[in-house]
Design a protein around this motif. Structure first.
Motif, PDB file in Angstrom:
ATOM      1  N   ALA A  39      36.362  37.127  55.877  1.00 39.07           N
ATOM      2  CA  ALA A  39      36.196  35.819  56.517  1.00 39.07           C
ATOM      3  C   ALA A  39      36.006  34.729  55.463  1.00 39.07           C
ATOM      4  CB  ALA A  39      35.010  35.840  57.475  1.00 39.07           C
ATOM      5  N   ALA A  40      35.214  35.026  54.436  1.00 40.80           N
ATOM      6  CA  ALA A  40      35.004  34.052  53.360  1.00 40.80           C
ATOM      7  C   ALA A  40      36.318  33.737  52.658  1.00 40.80           C
ATOM      8  CB  ALA A  40      33.979  34.585  52.366  1.00 40.80           C
ATOM      9  N   TRP A  62      34.085  26.238  48.220  1.00 38.58           N
ATOM     10  CA  TRP A  62      33.408  26.751  47.040  1.00 38.58           C
ATOM     11  C   TRP A  62      31.907  26.442  47.098  1.00 38.58           C
ATOM     12  CZ3 TRP A  62      33.870  30.409  43.836  1.00 38.58           C
ATOM     13  CH2 TRP A  62      33.079  30.453  42.684  1.00 38.58           C
ATOM     14  N   THR A  63      31.567  25.291  47.622  1.00 38.66           N
ATOM     15  CA  THR A  63      30.150  24.966  47.803  1.00 38.66           C
ATOM     16  C   THR A  63      29.494  25.978  48.743  1.00 38.66           C
ATOM     17  OG1 THR A  63      30.525  22.606  47.423  1.00 38.66           O
ATOM     18  CG2 THR A  63      28.531  23.207  48.618  1.00 38.66           C
ATOM     19  N   GLY A  64      30.233  26.391  49.784  1.00 41.41           N
ATOM     20  CA  GLY A  64      29.716  27.408  50.694  1.00 41.41           C
ATOM     21  C   GLY A  64      29.532  28.748  50.008  1.00 41.41           C
ATOM     22  N   ILE A  65      30.482  29.114  49.129  1.00 37.82           N
ATOM     23  CA  ILE A  65      30.340  30.352  48.359  1.00 37.82           C
ATOM     24  C   ILE A  65      29.067  30.296  47.517  1.00 37.82           C
ATOM     25  CG2 ILE A  65      31.318  31.737  46.481  1.00 37.82           C
ATOM     26  CD1 ILE A  65      32.873  32.070  49.061  1.00 37.82           C
ATOM     27  N   LYS A  92      30.689  37.497  41.925  1.00 38.38           N
ATOM     28  CA  LYS A  92      31.028  36.096  42.145  1.00 38.38           C
ATOM     29  C   LYS A  92      32.263  35.708  41.352  1.00 38.38           C
ATOM     30  CE  LYS A  92      29.014  31.445  42.085  1.00 38.38           C
ATOM     31  NZ  LYS A  92      27.831  30.621  41.693  1.00 38.38           N
ATOM     32  N   ARG A  93      32.478  36.387  40.218  1.00 36.01           N
ATOM     33  CA  ARG A  93      33.643  36.090  39.393  1.00 36.01           C
ATOM     34  C   ARG A  93      34.936  36.284  40.176  1.00 36.01           C
ATOM     35  NH1 ARG A  93      34.853  32.935  35.427  1.00 36.01           N
ATOM     36  NH2 ARG A  93      37.004  32.816  36.094  1.00 36.01           N
TER      37      ARG A  93
END
Length: 275
Positions: A39-40, A62-65, A92-93
């Protein structure tokens, strides 16, 4: 905070039958972890392909990540991702590399070499393999296979969607291979499916099939979800097979599998689980 799993699964069901049906073969928490990751990824992909302001929406994604990794999620998909991050070491990479792939699609795409195509396929799909591998318990040994299976699936997407991508100003067929086979951009625009183009498609399809063999060979490293990953891979291989049956016409039609064809792959996916 318990994620809204119905909302998260709907993101997947709406966008990718292939991944959704495959995900149902994950068990327990692993299924929800796979949903959270996919979903992300879909939210980022939609920011590129379905937004009126793609750069702004990609930055918002990206802010949500980053919120999810910081443990302060906001949107439903962020809550689900934060839930998964609390259970598995999802790098995260991989999301950062995916972002680079998405950014590349904001402008007209023209790849020169096979290496550039492999890099693109890694960024937008091999990274998904890196995210799912911890959920399946693959460990370091399965990382390479996970990347290759993702690359195989994205290369299949590139072959399936040549005509659609061309209309968006994107040409993922490497210029060096097009030159080798005497295929031009104008040939693509004219919808020319001749012997030279078929030769080009066959070479790229052979590369994809090699990646599938290596990627599916890594199923043994998974502690859970083998059938799920096998089914997803087999469905994409089926799209490649359908493209070949269509005479490699990806300029005026789109190869796809029916629901029945997907179901018929289930026994093989279960067999591969124990192979």
């Amino acid at each position: 905070m318990e994620p809204n799993w119905q909302a998260v699964s709907e993101i997947i069901r709406r966008h990718s039958a292939t991944f959704y049906y495959g995900s149902l073969l994950f068990k327990g928490e692993a299924r929800r972890g796979a949903w959270a990751v996919y979903a992300a990824c879909r939210i980022g992909d939609d920011a590129v392909d379905e937004s009126a302001d793609p750069l702004a929406d990609l930055n918002a994604w990206w802010t949500g990540i980053e919120r999810a990794y910081a443990g302060v999620p906001s949107e439903n998909w962020e809550v689900a991702l934060a839930w998964a991050l609390a259970r598995w070491d999802i790098p995260k990479r991989a999301f950062a590399d995916m972002k680079e792939g998405f950014l590349a699609d904001l402008n007209p795409v023209r790849l020169e070499t096979m290496d550039q195509l492999y890099t693109y396929c890694y960024r937008v799909a091999g990274t998904v393999g890196l995210m799912i591998a911890p959920i399946g318990g693959a460990g370091e040994a399965g990382r390479s296979a996970a990347i290759k299976l993702g690359q195989a699936m994205q290369l299949t997407n590139c072959l399936r969607d040549v005509g659609e991508d061309l209309a968006l100003g994107r040409v993922y067929l490497p210029a060096e291979l097009m030159q080798k086979y005497g295929v031009t951009i104008e040939d693509l625009r004219q919808g020319c499916i001749g012997p030279h183009y078929v030769g080009l498609m066959r070479e790229l399809a052979a590369e994809a099939r090699k990646l599938y063999r290596e990627g599916l060979g890594g199923l043994k490293y998974l502690k859970t979800g083998r059938s799920a990953i096998a089914l997803a891979g087999l469905q994409y291989q089926g799209i490649l097979d359908k493209l070949e049956l269509n005479g490699w016409d990806n300029l005026s039609r789109r190869a796809s599998l029916s629901g029945l064809e997907r179901v018929m792959l289930l026994p093989k996916a279960i067999w591969l689980r124990g192979a």
